[in-house]
Write a protein that holds these residues in place. Sequence first.
Motif, PDB file in Angstrom:
ATOM      1  N   VAL A  43      10.840   1.544  -0.185  1.00  0.00           N
ATOM      2  CA  VAL A  43       9.399   1.798  -0.195  1.00  0.00           C
ATOM      3  C   VAL A  43       8.835   1.103   1.033  1.00  0.00           C
ATOM      4  O   VAL A  43       8.881  -0.117   1.143  1.00  0.00           O
ATOM      5  N   VAL A  44       8.344   1.900   1.965  1.00  0.00           N
ATOM      6  CA  VAL A  44       7.953   1.415   3.285  1.00  0.00           C
ATOM      7  C   VAL A  44       6.455   1.644   3.491  1.00  0.00           C
ATOM      8  O   VAL A  44       5.967   2.743   3.237  1.00  0.00           O
ATOM      9  N   THR A  45       5.756   0.608   3.962  1.00  0.00           N
ATOM     10  CA  THR A  45       4.339   0.781   4.271  1.00  0.00           C
ATOM     11  C   THR A  45       4.086   0.593   5.751  1.00  0.00           C
ATOM     12  O   THR A  45       4.754  -0.188   6.419  1.00  0.00           O
ATOM     13  N   ALA A  46       3.078   1.304   6.229  1.00  0.00           N
ATOM     14  CA  ALA A  46       2.661   1.155   7.606  1.00  0.00           C
ATOM     15  C   ALA A  46       1.841  -0.115   7.773  1.00  0.00           C
ATOM     16  O   ALA A  46       2.060  -0.888   8.698  1.00  0.00           O
ATOM     17  N   THR A  48      -0.968  -3.257   5.662  1.00  0.00           N
ATOM     18  CA  THR A  48      -1.252  -3.970   4.424  1.00  0.00           C
ATOM     19  C   THR A  48      -2.198  -3.192   3.518  1.00  0.00           C
ATOM     20  O   THR A  48      -2.133  -3.339   2.300  1.00  0.00           O
ATOM     21  N   ALA A  49      -3.054  -2.358   4.073  1.00  0.00           N
ATOM     22  CA  ALA A  49      -3.975  -1.573   3.252  1.00  0.00           C
ATOM     23  C   ALA A  49      -3.246  -0.541   2.388  1.00  0.00           C
ATOM     24  O   ALA A  49      -3.798  -0.049   1.407  1.00  0.00           O
ATOM     25  N   ASP A  50      -2.011  -0.233   2.728  1.00  0.00           N
ATOM     26  CA  ASP A  50      -1.215   0.723   1.954  1.00  0.00           C
ATOM     27  C   ASP A  50      -0.538   0.064   0.745  1.00  0.00           C
ATOM     28  O   ASP A  50       0.151   0.717  -0.027  1.00  0.00           O
ATOM     29  N   GLY A  51      -0.715  -1.236   0.599  1.00  0.00           N
ATOM     30  CA  GLY A  51      -0.038  -2.011  -0.439  1.00  0.00           C
ATOM     31  C   GLY A  51      -0.219  -1.527  -1.861  1.00  0.00           C
ATOM     32  O   GLY A  51       0.765  -1.426  -2.605  1.00  0.00           O
ATOM     33  N   ASP A  70      11.680  -3.170  -0.837  1.00  0.00           N
ATOM     34  CA  ASP A  70      10.287  -3.147  -0.408  1.00  0.00           C
ATOM     35  C   ASP A  70      10.196  -3.607   1.048  1.00  0.00           C
ATOM     36  O   ASP A  70      10.586  -4.727   1.369  1.00  0.00           O
ATOM     37  N   ILE A  71       9.716  -2.720   1.909  1.00  0.00           N
ATOM     38  CA  ILE A  71       9.567  -3.042   3.332  1.00  0.00           C
ATOM     39  C   ILE A  71       8.101  -2.797   3.687  1.00  0.00           C
ATOM     40  O   ILE A  71       7.657  -1.653   3.738  1.00  0.00           O
ATOM     41  N   ARG A  72       7.384  -3.871   3.933  1.00  0.00           N
ATOM     42  CA  ARG A  72       5.936  -3.768   4.145  1.00  0.00           C
ATOM     43  C   ARG A  72       5.548  -3.994   5.604  1.00  0.00           C
ATOM     44  O   ARG A  72       6.208  -4.721   6.331  1.00  0.00           O
ATOM     45  N   ASP A  73       4.458  -3.347   5.987  1.00  0.00           N
ATOM     46  CA  ASP A  73       3.784  -3.562   7.264  1.00  0.00           C
ATOM     47  C   ASP A  73       4.686  -3.337   8.482  1.00  0.00           C
ATOM     48  O   ASP A  73       4.830  -4.204   9.334  1.00  0.00           O
ATOM     49  N   ALA A  94      17.083   7.124  -0.972  1.00  0.00           N
ATOM     50  CA  ALA A  94      15.853   7.850  -0.642  1.00  0.00           C
ATOM     51  C   ALA A  94      14.856   6.821  -0.131  1.00  0.00           C
ATOM     52  O   ALA A  94      14.982   5.630  -0.411  1.00  0.00           O
ATOM     53  N   VAL A  95      13.868   7.300   0.625  1.00  0.00           N
ATOM     54  CA  VAL A  95      12.837   6.417   1.158  1.00  0.00           C
ATOM     55  C   VAL A  95      11.478   7.053   0.906  1.00  0.00           C
ATOM     56  O   VAL A  95      11.295   8.250   1.145  1.00  0.00           O
ATOM     57  N   VAL A  96      10.543   6.241   0.420  1.00  0.00           N
ATOM     58  CA  VAL A  96       9.149   6.660   0.311  1.00  0.00           C
ATOM     59  C   VAL A  96       8.378   5.932   1.400  1.00  0.00           C
ATOM     60  O   VAL A  96       8.459   4.712   1.517  1.00  0.00           O
ATOM     61  N   VAL A  97       7.654   6.693   2.198  1.00  0.00           N
ATOM     62  CA  VAL A  97       6.839   6.135   3.270  1.00  0.00           C
ATOM     63  C   VAL A  97       5.375   6.263   2.866  1.00  0.00           C
ATOM     64  O   VAL A  97       4.901   7.361   2.592  1.00  0.00           O
TER      65      VAL A  97
END
Length: 174
Positions: A43-46, A48-51, A70-73, A94-97
């Motif tokens: 689970v990857v976020t671009a 911090t607002a995507d948290g 969990d891979i953030r920011d 699998a990866v969720v972006v």
Amino acid sequence: MITRIDDVAAAQVLAAVPGGVHVPEARLLIWRPAAQGQFTLGVVTAGTADGPVASETAAIASCIGMRVLDIRDVGVAGIDRVLKRVDDLRACHAVVVVAGMEGALASVVGGLVACPVVAVPTSTGYGAALEGVTALLAMLTSCAAGVTVVNIDSGFAAAMAAYRLTQALWPSTQ
């Protein structure tokens, strides 16, 4: 599992139906989660607002038995951050972006991994982000072939799509 529940309603439900777990950032109530399986979901976020959407995705995936990385920011504004995690991403089933603004991270990740990629546009952003519509359109027109796109802010849909894809791709390992 109850999704999109606020803190007040969660407390009321837990008072009436004890034994559940409230995950506030994910806005989720869970009873009897599945045992951890063998599929890992990144689970990857671009940013911090995507948290909150990422938290929903991760909590749902964990509840239905997926391991979560969990891979953030790691947004494209600092591309080196995602490139440092390529080996971790490639180890996932699998990866969720999860990305707002222009949603470019989905294309980047889709170009780096061979596993299924599910993109979740978020309603975060300013200027021409248009409450997630800009990211949605960018993800739908990604040049990384085969990126699956779900509704704006729908971590639930993303987790379920990733789960179904892993089950379909590796049915003998269930």
